[in-house]
Write an enzyme that holds these catalytic residues in place. Structure first.
Site, PDB file in Angstrom:
ATOM      1  N   HIS B 276       4.794   2.716  -5.343  1.00 52.39           N
ATOM      2  CA  HIS B 276       3.549   1.915  -5.474  1.00 52.39           C
ATOM      3  C   HIS B 276       2.376   2.501  -4.664  1.00 52.39           C
ATOM      4  O   HIS B 276       2.348   2.804  -3.489  1.00 52.39           O
ATOM      5  CB  HIS B 276       3.841   0.551  -5.286  1.00 52.39           C
ATOM      6  CG  HIS B 276       3.993   0.149  -3.800  1.00 52.39           C
ATOM      7  ND1 HIS B 276       2.985  -0.118  -2.956  1.00 52.39           N
ATOM      8  CD2 HIS B 276       5.052  -0.275  -3.063  1.00 52.39           C
ATOM      9  CE1 HIS B 276       3.489  -0.732  -1.769  1.00 52.39           C
ATOM     10  NE2 HIS B 276       4.979  -0.667  -1.956  1.00 52.39           N
ATOM     11  N   ASP B 288       4.400   2.571   3.630  1.00 52.58           N
ATOM     12  CA  ASP B 288       4.473   1.672   2.733  1.00 52.58           C
ATOM     13  C   ASP B 288       3.330   1.661   1.812  1.00 52.58           C
ATOM     14  O   ASP B 288       2.349   0.745   2.220  1.00 52.58           O
ATOM     15  CB  ASP B 288       4.785   0.334   3.354  1.00 52.58           C
ATOM     16  CG  ASP B 288       5.170  -0.872   2.183  1.00 52.58           C
ATOM     17  OD1 ASP B 288       5.192  -0.451   1.057  1.00 52.58           O
ATOM     18  OD2 ASP B 288       5.236  -1.945   2.689  1.00 52.58           O
ATOM     19  N   GLU B 322       2.174  -3.994  -6.182  1.00 51.15           N
ATOM     20  CA  GLU B 322       3.653  -4.412  -5.592  1.00 51.15           C
ATOM     21  C   GLU B 322       3.605  -5.310  -4.410  1.00 51.15           C
ATOM     22  O   GLU B 322       4.278  -6.345  -4.570  1.00 51.15           O
ATOM     23  CB  GLU B 322       4.276  -3.116  -5.094  1.00 51.15           C
ATOM     24  CG  GLU B 322       5.858  -3.123  -4.890  1.00 51.15           C
ATOM     25  CD  GLU B 322       6.108  -3.723  -3.576  1.00 51.15           C
ATOM     26  OE1 GLU B 322       7.258  -4.389  -3.291  1.00 51.15           O
ATOM     27  OE2 GLU B 322       5.532  -3.740  -2.485  1.00 51.15           O
ATOM     28  N   GLU B 323       2.573  -5.113  -3.627  1.00 43.44           N
ATOM     29  CA  GLU B 323       2.417  -5.854  -2.222  1.00 43.44           C
ATOM     30  C   GLU B 323       2.379  -7.401  -2.713  1.00 43.44           C
ATOM     31  O   GLU B 323       2.886  -8.387  -1.801  1.00 43.44           O
ATOM     32  CB  GLU B 323       1.539  -5.345  -1.426  1.00 43.44           C
ATOM     33  CG  GLU B 323       1.921  -4.070  -0.872  1.00 43.44           C
ATOM     34  CD  GLU B 323       3.221  -3.969  -0.027  1.00 43.44           C
ATOM     35  OE1 GLU B 323       3.848  -4.984   0.239  1.00 43.44           O
ATOM     36  OE2 GLU B 323       3.553  -2.904   0.506  1.00 43.44           O
ATOM     37  N   HIS B 421       3.881  -3.361   7.130  1.00 46.02           N
ATOM     38  CA  HIS B 421       2.894  -4.279   6.868  1.00 46.02           C
ATOM     39  C   HIS B 421       1.958  -4.554   8.149  1.00 46.02           C
ATOM     40  O   HIS B 421       1.204  -5.735   8.032  1.00 46.02           O
ATOM     41  CB  HIS B 421       3.441  -5.767   6.292  1.00 46.02           C
ATOM     42  CG  HIS B 421       4.089  -5.690   5.184  1.00 46.02           C
ATOM     43  ND1 HIS B 421       4.641  -6.919   4.463  1.00 46.02           N
ATOM     44  CD2 HIS B 421       4.326  -4.637   4.113  1.00 46.02           C
ATOM     45  CE1 HIS B 421       5.157  -6.248   3.302  1.00 46.02           C
ATOM     46  NE2 HIS B 421       4.908  -5.030   3.169  1.00 46.02           N
TER      47      HIS B 421
END
Lengths: 465, 465
Positions: B276, B288, B322-323, B421
């Protein structure tokens, strides 16, 4: 969780020894290592009061708390007024307009002036050291934001010389803004003086050169320093939008807290034990210097609890304003200048809460034979080393400069600068068992100095600039 | 510094092998492990664009960059529109009026509603899990801020099962706010789902239950969670003043980026590789999921550079959102639903940038014998494991749920949740050599699947809720 496990282990080990046997040093050690009293004291300060920068409500609450706590232990205590600066952090953020307005994580340096409310936008130029800055010259620096990119030397940190690595790197924080201003820079940013980072900026005081214009100073997180370095090294022009809005409010009258247990045979001779009660505002000052405060208070508490009466007077001084001015240390020396021959030694704890290795001392090794004998009980903790220094601690420096023999707690320093001057300086970074070992080491040293028949030589020291 | 050393080592090891010998898998491995191309791609994305939450200018820039980059490699690419939410973080801070206004470090959860501008002030009550919450009942929860104190199980993290520990803890982040609202709470805070902290809050999405009122949700740093726990466990009443001012703006049309290298003999059969492109807003999304994006782009780049033509089509999908919504994964499946029988496999990389151990797969072990043979070249990297899962990745879940065989990159997970995150998810957390190993593993798996004569069984999976 760690706390609970350690406390249980301490209680268990205490059981195996009889209560009142042995020398005072043995009794101090045994008692302290069987409790988590120092940790409880530290928790009260950090959890219930929290940050306590000079001039803040937290600092005032800490003074009241320290007075109240000594009184609750039936120890004589009083406050001695100290006038302190009152610097208050404001908004602080930065972005890179040249690079999709990426955020740069930073924190204002203590004492920094503010940018205009709408901020400064300027090109960033990187220098590794002052020589590079000077080589660039005013024509390349004027109107720019100077970025000092020097990092802590991690080889030094890992080999146990973290304070040396700190001193090498911190000059860009303390002197960087004025050196940059001298060449016409509009702001100064330095890589945080840090041995670990999760995008964690490290604050700390700057020192303005009164001959130069005051420009804002801020520390960027290690990650942001590396990003700026990569972008600049690739040849990009980098512009930064910087907003810091701290304020310097009128000075505040605060206090040093001074407690003492009077000696029976040489009451006029003083063994001073000190730490600083103020902290930076980002964290709760657990390792800087709540742990030192806990060491000092616990030393007094232990001696009182054990019913020990020293020959000399043991005096605790909880200094105010070590972090951004040193007013407490200076005020103490000024107020007590008529009796500056009376302290036979001064011990400071301001190097974190990790397991002690011993003390740094201004006393020459040849004069330490008797004292080393007295400290032998600390060898079981690995805390009996005495290593030479010209700097036993900044709050006692006004004393050691007049010749008072100085001692500075020397804990394992490898992780101190992971947390130092950050929001992450919180209670959970302290191991109760290691804090107890420190407190025991301070108490044994203070007791030994109070009982030693002779005197240590008085050799005035000069701290490194 | 790390980068420079590693790159030099890679270049050196590359020299000792001839350029064009061996199987395609050997050539892929040799080439990838001798360059830092994937790292260079990742640097472009994270250093020059940075954060790229759905709907942001950064996300739009990332789409343009991906299109441009594939084109510069002469790889066919196009954008497929995806409508995404546009949630924007605002101010976020908290203090404890009950405890000298101590600051509590926290960050709003993605999708959270705002507090009133002046904030909420309410008593904090702690629960370890939903059972405790239910046991308290509405009479004890109404008007309060519910604090979920569960931490990640660090024994699981250290033993390599960090994703299991994450799933166990993250329910309080995703479902905590609505469960608390159901009993009348005014806000919900959870301990950050974290395996390390320097006062580092971890954001992430919350999922509101449409049947409950929406209340603000925020994650406190681990240190702050421990402070709240200590104060509450000691019997103190704790009140919190909480301000979070995120906004949900109108939806934005963004895009998945789809690139492909067409197969020569079975062009209609697709091996999909995905990651992503969006990231959370706090860091630059290096682990991420910038590293996944780099794996996917580098797989395409390698195959193109080596002049390899696959039998089946290899299609790269860089998903958007995606998140905080998963709109990209759903949009891809919807748009391509007429051809859902065509993907012979889907591979996702969204578990960080550390050294690969192999892949999780939805394909039963009995059907993997031939594939395992093809992956043997990865054994030298320790990256040839195939472990069973029902969840090969959230973006490809709409495919695997219809029976497409799914594979998820499985790197060493022990430090993933140190950064996940957070603002600390930045390029410096990635080792170029480990990223190259991941990219090589993805390329070898994609190549093997594209060349394999037979088919893997299609068994629809259902992800754990």
């Amino acid at each position: 969780m760690k706390t609970i496990v350690v406390a249980a282990a301490l209680l268990f080990s205490a059981r195996s020894l009889p209560a009142e046997s042995g020398t005072p040093a043995d009794r101090i050690l045994r008692r302290e290592l069987s409790t988590s009293q120092a940790y409880d004291t530290l928790s009260e300060l950090t959890d219930r009061i929290g940050p306590r920068l000079s001039g803040s409500a937290g600092a005032a609450a800490a003074v009241e708390w320290a007075l109240r706590t000594f009184k609750s232990w039936s120890i004589d205590v009083h406050a001695e007024p100290v006038t302190v600066p009152h610097w208050v952090r404001g908004a602080e953020f930065a972005t890179l307009p040249s690079h999709h307005d990426q955020k740069i994580v930073l924190t204002a340096l203590g004492g920094s002036v503010a940018t205009p409310r709408q901020g400064i936008t300027a090109e960033v130029i990187e220098v590794h050291d002052f020589d590079q800055l000077v080589a660039l010259g005013a024509e390349n620096v004027r109107g720019k934001i100077v970025f000092y990119s020097a990092a802590m030397d991690m080889d030094l940190v890992r080999s146990g010389n973290a304070f040396k690595a700190y001193r090498d790197a911190v000059v860009y924080r303390s002197k960087g803004p004025s050196r940059a201003a001298e060449l016409g820079a509009v702001a100064s940013i330095n890589r945080s003086v840090a041995s670990a980072s999760l995008r964690t900026p490290h604050t700390g005081g700057l020192k303005y050169d009164p001959k130069q214009p005051k420009i804002p100073g801020a520390a960027v997180a290690a990650e942001d320093a590396e990003l700026l370095h990569r972008l600049l090294a690739s040849g990009d022009t980098v512009t930064m939008h910087l907003v810091v809005t701290p304020q310097t409010l009128p000075d505040v009258v605060s206090a040093n807290v001074v407690a003492e247990i009077r000696g029976d045979t040489r009451p006029d001779e003083v063994v001073l034990i000190g730490a600083h009660l103020d902290s930076w505002d980002l964290g709760t000052g657990a390792i800087d210097d709540g742990s030192g405060v806990a060491n000092v208070m616990e030393t007094m508490h232990l001696i009182k609890e054990l019913g020990l009466t020293p020959h000399r007077t043991i005096r605790a001084v909880l200094y105010m304003n070590e972090e951004n001015g040193g007013a407490g240390g200076k005020a103490y020396a000024e107020r007590h200048k008529a009796e500056l021959s009376k302290p036979v030694a001064a011990i400071e704890s301001d190097s974190g809460a990790a397991a002690p290795t011993g003390f740094r001392t201004t006393v020459p090794a040849v004069a330490l034979r008797a004292l080393k004998q007295g400290l032998l009980p600390l060898a079981s903790l690995g805390a009996a080393d005495l290593t030479p220094t010209t700097d036993a601690g900044s709050d006692i420096a006004p004393l050691t400069e007049t010749g008072v023999p100085g001692f500075g707690m020397a804990p394992d320093s490898r992780h101190y600068f992971d947390y130092h001057h950050t929001a992450a300086d919180t209670l959970d970074k302290v191991d109760p068992k290691e804090l107890a070992q420190e407190s025991a080491a301070m108490a044994v040293l203070a007791w030994t100095l109070s009982e030693q028949p002779g005197y240590l030589p008085r050799i005035p020291t000069k701290r490194e600039p």
